[in-house]
Design a protein around this motif. Structure first.
Motif, short mmCIF file in Angstrom:
data_model
loop_
_atom_site.label_atom_id
_atom_site.label_comp_id
_atom_site.label_asym_id
_atom_site.label_seq_id
_atom_site.Cartn_x
_atom_site.Cartn_y
_atom_site.Cartn_z
N LEU A 33 2.29 0.64 -10.70
CA LEU A 33 0.99 0.71 -10.05
C LEU A 33 0.14 -0.51 -10.37
O LEU A 33 -0.55 -1.05 -9.50
CB LEU A 33 0.26 1.99 -10.47
N TYR A 34 0.19 -0.94 -11.62
CA TYR A 34 -0.59 -2.13 -12.01
C TYR A 34 -0.01 -3.39 -11.36
O TYR A 34 -0.76 -4.26 -10.89
CB TYR A 34 -0.60 -2.26 -13.52
N LEU A 35 1.30 -3.51 -11.32
CA LEU A 35 1.92 -4.68 -10.68
C LEU A 35 1.61 -4.70 -9.19
O LEU A 35 1.42 -5.77 -8.60
CB LEU A 35 3.44 -4.65 -10.91
N ASN A 36 1.55 -3.52 -8.59
CA ASN A 36 1.22 -3.42 -7.17
C ASN A 36 -0.19 -3.94 -6.92
O ASN A 36 -0.44 -4.69 -5.97
CB ASN A 36 1.35 -1.97 -6.73
N THR B 180 0.83 -1.21 0.00
CA THR B 180 0.00 0.00 0.00
C THR B 180 0.86 1.25 0.00
O THR B 180 0.57 2.23 -0.72
CB THR B 180 -0.94 0.01 1.22
N SER B 181 1.93 1.23 0.78
CA SER B 181 2.81 2.40 0.85
C SER B 181 3.49 2.67 -0.48
O SER B 181 3.61 3.84 -0.90
CB SER B 181 3.87 2.19 1.94
N VAL B 182 3.94 1.63 -1.16
CA VAL B 182 4.60 1.80 -2.46
C VAL B 182 3.66 2.46 -3.45
O VAL B 182 4.06 3.38 -4.19
CB VAL B 182 5.10 0.44 -3.00
N ALA B 183 2.41 2.01 -3.48
CA ALA B 183 1.43 2.57 -4.43
C ALA B 183 1.24 4.06 -4.19
O ALA B 183 1.26 4.86 -5.14
CB ALA B 183 0.11 1.83 -4.31
N PHE B 184 1.09 4.45 -2.94
CA PHE B 184 0.81 5.86 -2.67
C PHE B 184 2.07 6.73 -2.74
O PHE B 184 1.98 7.93 -3.03
CB PHE B 184 0.10 6.00 -1.33
N LEU B 185 3.22 6.15 -2.51
CA LEU B 185 4.47 6.89 -2.74
C LEU B 185 4.63 7.20 -4.23
O LEU B 185 5.07 8.30 -4.61
CB LEU B 185 5.66 6.08 -2.23
N LEU B 186 4.28 6.23 -5.07
CA LEU B 186 4.34 6.46 -6.51
C LEU B 186 3.35 7.55 -6.95
O LEU B 186 3.68 8.40 -7.78
CB LEU B 186 4.06 5.16 -7.27
N ILE B 187 2.15 7.50 -6.39
CA ILE B 187 1.12 8.47 -6.79
C ILE B 187 1.49 9.88 -6.35
O ILE B 187 1.48 10.83 -7.15
CB ILE B 187 -0.25 8.08 -6.22
N PHE B 188 1.85 10.04 -5.07
CA PHE B 188 2.17 11.38 -4.58
C PHE B 188 3.54 11.85 -5.07
O PHE B 188 3.74 13.06 -5.25
CB PHE B 188 2.11 11.40 -3.05
#
Length: 295
Positions: A88-91, A54-62
């Motif tokens: 993001l898709y792999l996440n 979850t953290s990786v996804a939101f780090l990428l987004i922000f």
């Protein structure tokens, strides 16, 4: 044009935030439905998997606000995917894969319908995300998500099967289903059975609505005593209830048992009368006292 550019950017970020919340929430629901929530929360590696993904996804987004490597809005106000959008898709796929594994391992406690629906939901979400990644100009992912929610609502989340229509509490069907999952996952639980003796005799003295209101108020009192998200109250039959707790703190359930005992040994008001009921209370610890659902 600059105002439209700003609005499109805000909407795009809101879309990706909500989109990347769906896989973890979907995974959490699968885990909870299969009765594995307590097990997943108590194991460090499962918590690390969830928090890290979850953290990786939101780090990428922000982080995309400054680097524009996942997605961006071009000068012609068109959405463009960046090279890191694959991450993001792999996440999201990591959550769906873990959900798929959980469903397969839990197939023995799931009905054929629920098992098939869960697999269908996973394949629909993965298929929609894959198609969206390959053809970003088509918004097929939104359609797949909406269809999955509709299918989930109609086939899985059916409150009419698990709610007692007379009292509004969880019913015997829900108790069998939840207890079976807890036994299967080998999760420790405490059960307090409460039975009001000769409850059927009230049929000759009070109307059905009055009896149902009394039961609802009694169940509400049980929930007030428990005051915990890890505790549920079930109506096994009229006048027969089960309080199930997954809290590992034994002193908590000791206090619950004592409070329920005091409640059942006090006069209770039903309509305009005050009655002192004769009741039986039985407490058991699973799997120490009961090894499985049949016992």
């Amino acid at each position: 044009a600059s105002e439209n550019f700003y609005i499109l950017n805000v909407l795009t970020y809101l879309y990706f935030i909500s989109r990347n919340l769906i896989p973890p929430f979907f995974f959490m629901f699968i885990v909870a439905y299969c009765g594995l929530w307590h097990k997943y929360c108590s194991h460090f590696r499962y918590r690390i998997f969830f928090v890290l993904n979850t953290s990786v996804a939101f780090l990428l987004i922000f982080g995309n606000i400054w680097f524009n490597q996942c997605f961006y809005i071009a000068e012609n106000l068109q959405f463009k995917a960046g090279p890191y959008i694959l991450a993001l898709y792999l996440n999201a796929f990591c959550f769906f894969i873990q959900a798929f594994i959980t469903v397969i391992l839990s197939r023995k406690i799931l009905s054929k319908l629920i098992f098939s629906v869960f697999l269908m939901l996973i394949f629909i979400c993965v298929g929609g995300s894959t198609f969206q990644f390959l053809f970003p100009d088509f918004t097929i992912e939104n359609f797949c998500t909406a269809f999955s929610i509709l299918l989930f609502t109609l086939a899985v989340q059916k409150p009419e099967e698990n709610i007692d229509i007379d009292t509004g509490s969880l019913n015997f069907h829900a108790f069998i289903g939840d207890a079976g999952k807890i036994f299967w996952s080998n999760t420790p639980m405490d059960i307090l059975f409460v039975k009001i003796e000769m409850f059927d005799s009230l049929k000759t003295q009070f109307r059905t609505q009055t009896r149902n209101l009394f039961q609802s108020s009694l169940i509400k009192r049980f929930y007030e005593i428990c005051g915990s998200e890890e505790t549920d109250v079930y109506t096994i039959s009229p006048g027969f209830y089960a309080i199930v707790s997954l809290k590992e703190n034994q002193s908590f359930f000791d206090s619950v048992s004592s409070a329920v005992f005091l409640t059942m040994n006090q006069k209770m008001k039903i309509d305009k009368a005050e009655l002192l009921f004769s009741s039986k209370i039985c407490r058991c610890r699973c799997p120490d006292d009961l090894k499985n659902l049949k016992s």
